[in-house]
Motif scaffolding. Structure first.
Motif, PDB file in Angstrom:
ATOM      1  N   ILE A  10       0.888  -1.169   0.000  1.00 26.11           N
ATOM      2  CA  ILE A  10       0.000   0.000   0.000  1.00 26.11           C
ATOM      3  C   ILE A  10       0.926   1.219   0.000  1.00 26.11           C
ATOM      4  CG2 ILE A  10      -1.818   1.254   1.223  1.00 26.11           C
ATOM      5  CD1 ILE A  10      -2.629  -1.424   2.554  1.00 26.11           C
ATOM      6  N   MET A  11       1.036   1.835  -1.150  1.00 23.89           N
ATOM      7  CA  MET A  11       2.022   2.911  -1.344  1.00 23.89           C
ATOM      8  C   MET A  11       1.412   4.228  -0.859  1.00 23.89           C
ATOM      9  SD  MET A  11       3.238   1.869  -5.207  1.00 23.89           S
ATOM     10  CE  MET A  11       1.681   2.209  -6.020  1.00 23.89           C
ATOM     11  N   ASP A  12       1.496   4.474   0.429  1.00 26.53           N
ATOM     12  CA  ASP A  12       0.788   5.629   0.985  1.00 26.53           C
ATOM     13  C   ASP A  12       1.761   6.709   1.448  1.00 26.53           C
ATOM     14  OD1 ASP A  12      -1.503   7.027   1.686  1.00 26.53           O
ATOM     15  OD2 ASP A  12      -1.460   6.282   3.743  1.00 26.53           O
ATOM     16  N   TYR A  54      -0.715  -1.159  -4.733  1.00 20.64           N
ATOM     17  CA  TYR A  54      -2.008  -0.470  -4.624  1.00 20.64           C
ATOM     18  C   TYR A  54      -1.798   0.969  -5.101  1.00 20.64           C
ATOM     19  CZ  TYR A  54      -6.649  -0.121  -2.298  1.00 20.64           C
ATOM     20  OH  TYR A  54      -7.987  -0.011  -1.996  1.00 20.64           O
ATOM     21  N   ALA A  55      -2.334   1.273  -6.258  1.00 21.13           N
ATOM     22  CA  ALA A  55      -2.102   2.594  -6.850  1.00 21.13           C
ATOM     23  C   ALA A  55      -3.340   3.487  -6.796  1.00 21.13           C
ATOM     24  CB  ALA A  55      -1.650   2.443  -8.300  1.00 21.13           C
ATOM     25  N   PHE A  56      -4.536   2.867  -6.824  1.00 15.48           N
ATOM     26  CA  PHE A  56      -5.758   3.692  -6.809  1.00 15.48           C
ATOM     27  C   PHE A  56      -6.921   2.831  -6.304  1.00 15.48           C
ATOM     28  CE2 PHE A  56      -9.339   6.116  -8.442  1.00 15.48           C
ATOM     29  CZ  PHE A  56      -8.912   7.434  -8.273  1.00 15.48           C
ATOM     30  N   SER A  57      -7.538   3.269  -5.221  1.00 17.58           N
ATOM     31  CA  SER A  57      -8.623   2.477  -4.634  1.00 17.58           C
ATOM     32  C   SER A  57      -9.969   2.925  -5.192  1.00 17.58           C
ATOM     33  CB  SER A  57      -8.620   2.633  -3.110  1.00 17.58           C
ATOM     34  OG  SER A  57      -9.098   3.910  -2.754  1.00 17.58           O
ATOM     35  N   ASN A  60     -10.710   6.229  -3.876  1.00 14.95           N
ATOM     36  CA  ASN A  60      -9.892   7.391  -4.266  1.00 14.95           C
ATOM     37  C   ASN A  60     -10.596   8.314  -5.275  1.00 14.95           C
ATOM     38  OD1 ASN A  60      -6.768   5.561  -3.952  1.00 14.95           O
ATOM     39  ND2 ASN A  60      -7.632   7.051  -2.535  1.00 14.95           N
ATOM     40  N   ARG A  63     -11.439  11.957  -4.308  1.00 15.37           N
ATOM     41  CA  ARG A  63     -10.452  13.053  -4.270  1.00 15.37           C
ATOM     42  C   ARG A  63     -10.784  14.111  -5.322  1.00 15.37           C
ATOM     43  NH1 ARG A  63      -4.625  10.568  -2.692  1.00 15.37           N
ATOM     44  NH2 ARG A  63      -5.397   9.224  -1.036  1.00 15.37           N
ATOM     45  N   ARG A 172       2.709  -1.373   4.325  1.00 20.75           N
ATOM     46  CA  ARG A 172       2.040  -0.082   4.123  1.00 20.75           C
ATOM     47  C   ARG A 172       2.978   1.002   4.618  1.00 20.75           C
ATOM     48  NH1 ARG A 172      -3.943   2.008   4.512  1.00 20.75           N
ATOM     49  NH2 ARG A 172      -3.540   4.182   4.030  1.00 20.75           N
ATOM     50  N   ARG A 178      -3.732   0.862   8.726  1.00 16.24           N
ATOM     51  CA  ARG A 178      -5.027   0.327   8.298  1.00 16.24           C
ATOM     52  C   ARG A 178      -4.881  -0.279   6.911  1.00 16.24           C
ATOM     53  NH1 ARG A 178      -6.543   6.148   8.784  1.00 16.24           N
ATOM     54  NH2 ARG A 178      -6.076   7.127   6.784  1.00 16.24           N
ATOM     55  N   SER A 180      -7.405  -0.102   4.336  1.00 18.99           N
ATOM     56  CA  SER A 180      -8.032   0.688   3.270  1.00 18.99           C
ATOM     57  C   SER A 180      -8.560  -0.172   2.114  1.00 18.99           C
ATOM     58  CB  SER A 180      -7.054   1.757   2.752  1.00 18.99           C
ATOM     59  OG  SER A 180      -6.608   2.562   3.817  1.00 18.99           O
TER      60      SER A 180
HETATM   61  C1  IPE Z   1      -4.780   3.647   0.186  1.00 17.47           C
HETATM   62  O1  IPE Z   1      -4.363   4.907   0.545  1.00 17.47           O
HETATM   63  C2  IPE Z   1      -4.905   3.564  -1.306  1.00 17.47           C
HETATM   64  C3  IPE Z   1      -3.668   3.576  -2.041  1.00 17.47           C
HETATM   65  C4  IPE Z   1      -2.464   3.579  -1.562  1.00 17.47           C
HETATM   66  C5  IPE Z   1      -3.822   3.548  -3.467  1.00 17.47           C
HETATM   67  P1  IPE Z   1      -5.388   6.046   0.949  1.00 17.47           P
HETATM   68  O2  IPE Z   1      -4.597   7.228   1.313  1.00 17.47           O
HETATM   69  O3  IPE Z   1      -6.427   6.213  -0.081  1.00 17.47           O
HETATM   70  O4  IPE Z   1      -6.069   5.409   2.253  1.00 17.47           O
HETATM   71  P2  IPE Z   1      -6.941   6.119   3.372  1.00 17.47           P
HETATM   72  O5  IPE Z   1      -8.058   6.838   2.687  1.00 17.47           O
HETATM   73  O6  IPE Z   1      -6.050   7.071   4.079  1.00 17.47           O
HETATM   74  O7  IPE Z   1      -7.386   5.008   4.254  1.00 17.47           O
END
Ligand code: IPE
Ligand code: IPE
Ligand code: MG
Length: 224
Positions: A10-12, A54-57, A60, A63, A172, A178, A180
């Motif tokens: 999860i690339m956050d 994970y690039a786009f949920s 997302n 946004r 993550r 979390r 997500s």
């Molecule tokens: C998770 O990150 C989705 C990706 C990495 C693509 P988000 O930033 O969208 O997750 P939340 O909303 O903080 O849980």
């Protein structure tokens, strides 16, 4: 030592990194791409078979349009510029998630998947418009439609990750603990690593450290 086949990430933290360093969330997304390149390189070197990013949920889309458009333009450029190189490196690209983007992007994604479909060294699963809950609901709908018995094996056939072994490691970045809506079924027994660093700061050394730690974990799968 544990065998390592599949790493999911999860690339956050792109947005926060961009705001802090360049006063722009989008600049963070751009910087995040460099980390993607680094992680692919290490994955190849470590002979990891599957890398799921994970690039786009599915969430997302909430946004601002400007950010969503920028993310997809980055992806478009990345594929246009890098797919030949990925192909040369024997990398297979697979999209997980629902491909309902612009005709142009859908075509580009299909073309990239097709071009690399026979490659064997590393499979990159790019999670785009991916949501675990809708994936599961869709799988149950299919079971019902085909009147198949509800069991783990049959369900897995209808997941986007069909034929892909479950992740051994889930990482993550971005200092948030979390999931997500990511691979909820598939990570039932993954070893989970929450990283404080934001995605653009995450590097080869951090990744190697996680891999090393993973190798020595006692994985029980319910046994002792
Ligand atoms: C998770 O990150 C989705 C990706 C990495 C693509 P988000 O930033 O969208 O997750 P939340 O909303 O903080 O849980
Ligand atoms: C990247 O990180 C994940 C994507 C959805 C592309 P974010 O954009 O969620 O960054 P933060 O969490 O806002 O810092
Ligand atoms: Mg985030």
């Amino acid at each position: 030592m544990n065998p390592l086949n599949h790493v999911a990430i999860i690339m956050d933290g792109n947005g926060r990194w961009g705001l802090k360093n360049k006063n722009s969330r989008n600049a963070g997304h751009k910087a995040g791409l460099n980390t993607v390149e680094k992680i692919i390189k290490v994955s190849l070197k470590k002979k990891i078979k599957y890398l799921t990013l994970y690039a786009f949920s599915t969430e997302n889309w909430k946004r601002p349009k400007k950010e969503v458009n920028y993310l997809f333009s980055l992806l478009e450029n990345f594929l246009i510029n890098r797919i030949d190189e990925l192909h040369k490196q024997n990398i297979k690209l697979k999209i997980i998630g629902v491909k309902n983007f612009s005709v142009k992007l859908n075509n580009l994604l299909n073309k990239s998947e097709k071009k690399t479909s026979k490659n064997r060294k590393l499979q990159i699963n790019l999670a785009l418009n991916y949501g675990s809950k809708s994936e599961l609901i869709n799988a149950f709908k299919n079971l019902k439609k085909k009147n198949e018995k509800i069991n783990e094996k049959n369900l897995a056939k209808y997941l986007q990750t069909k034929n892909i072994p479950d992740p051994d490691i889930l990482i993550r970045t971005g200092n948030t603990q979390r999931l997500s809506n990511f691979l909820l079924w598939q990570i039932a027994y993954a070893e989970i690593f929450f990283e404080k660093k934001l995605w653009p700061e995450f590097n080869e050394k951090d990744y190697n450290k996680i891999i090393k730690k993973f190798k020595n974990i006692k994985r029980n799968f319910g046994k002792i």
